[in-house]
Design a protein around this motif. Structure first.
Motif: not given
Length: 228
Positions: A202-211
């Protein structure tokens, strides 16, 4: 694996069910500035330190990694020793166990950096998620740590993994770890997650190894890779 005084590069590798009667159940870095990308350390064990990885005077860069159900006496997922400065981004720790430092332990003049990562469901008598020893520190930002951790933009709330008990540490659609990371910490050269989906969906990266993928087709592939 043992890496001695090298610039080891590993990508798309799984260390599963290895064991050591000393340190580093999966990988032992000695004076090695390794680059580890898209790696999984699962069910490894060390009798002493570092169920997944043991770093001695080493500064690895770890991106898109999972540390799951590794076991050791100290540092269930990772043990950082003497002048190590590991850099972890978009890494997930869950189900790791140790007497001290269930997720990660840093000892003796070590300075670890963690960003865009998740530490949840690790277990230890002391320091279940992250623990520091003598003259060591861990800088954590834009990450989710069970029990909380001092640092900017950190969270302390259930990340809602798909099924942590089976090792599926992908995020559910309602996870608080979605779209809350630091985009400036995303590597320009690593633009996908551990599943191969776009790292910033989306517009901002997720946390952790998986988006978490918003494309319905990507969601199906990410959650059920065996169906491909």
């Amino acid at each position: 694996m043992y890496s001695d005084s090298s610039n080891l590069f590993l990508s798309d590798i799984t260390f599963f069910a290895n064991s050591s009667n000393s340190d580093g159940g999966g990988l032992y870095n000695n004076a090695s500035n390794a680059l580890l990308t898209n790696v999984v350390f699962s069910s490894n064990s060390a009798l002493s330190d570092g169920g997944g990885i043991y770093n001695y005077s080493s500064s690895p860069t770890i991106t898109n990694a999972v540390f799951d159900r590794n076991i050791s006496d100290v540092g269930g997922g990772i043990y950082n020793d003497y002048n190590s400065s590991p850099y972890l981004r978009n890494t997930t720790f869950s189900g790791n166990r140790a007497g001290t430092g269930g997720g990660m332990y840093s000892a003796y003049y070590t300075n670890a950096t963690v960003v865009n990562s998740i530490f949840w469901g690790n277990q230890a008598t002391s320091g279940s998620q992250i623990a520091n020893g003598s003259s060591s520190s861990t800088t954590v930002t834009y990450s989710l740590v069970q029990g909380g951790f001092t640092g900017s933009n950190n969270l302390n709330t259930n990340p809602l993994f798909v099924d942590a008990s089976s090792g599926n540490l992908r995020l559910q659609s309602t996870s608080p770890a979605i779209n809350v990371g630091n985009n400036s910490s995303v590597s320009v050269s690593i633009n996908t997650d551990l599943d191969g989906n776009p790292r910033i969906d989306s517009t901002t990266v997720d946390l952790g190894a998986f988006e978490f993928p918003t494309d319905p087709i990507s969601i199906t592939l990410a959650v059920s890779p065996a169906s491909v």
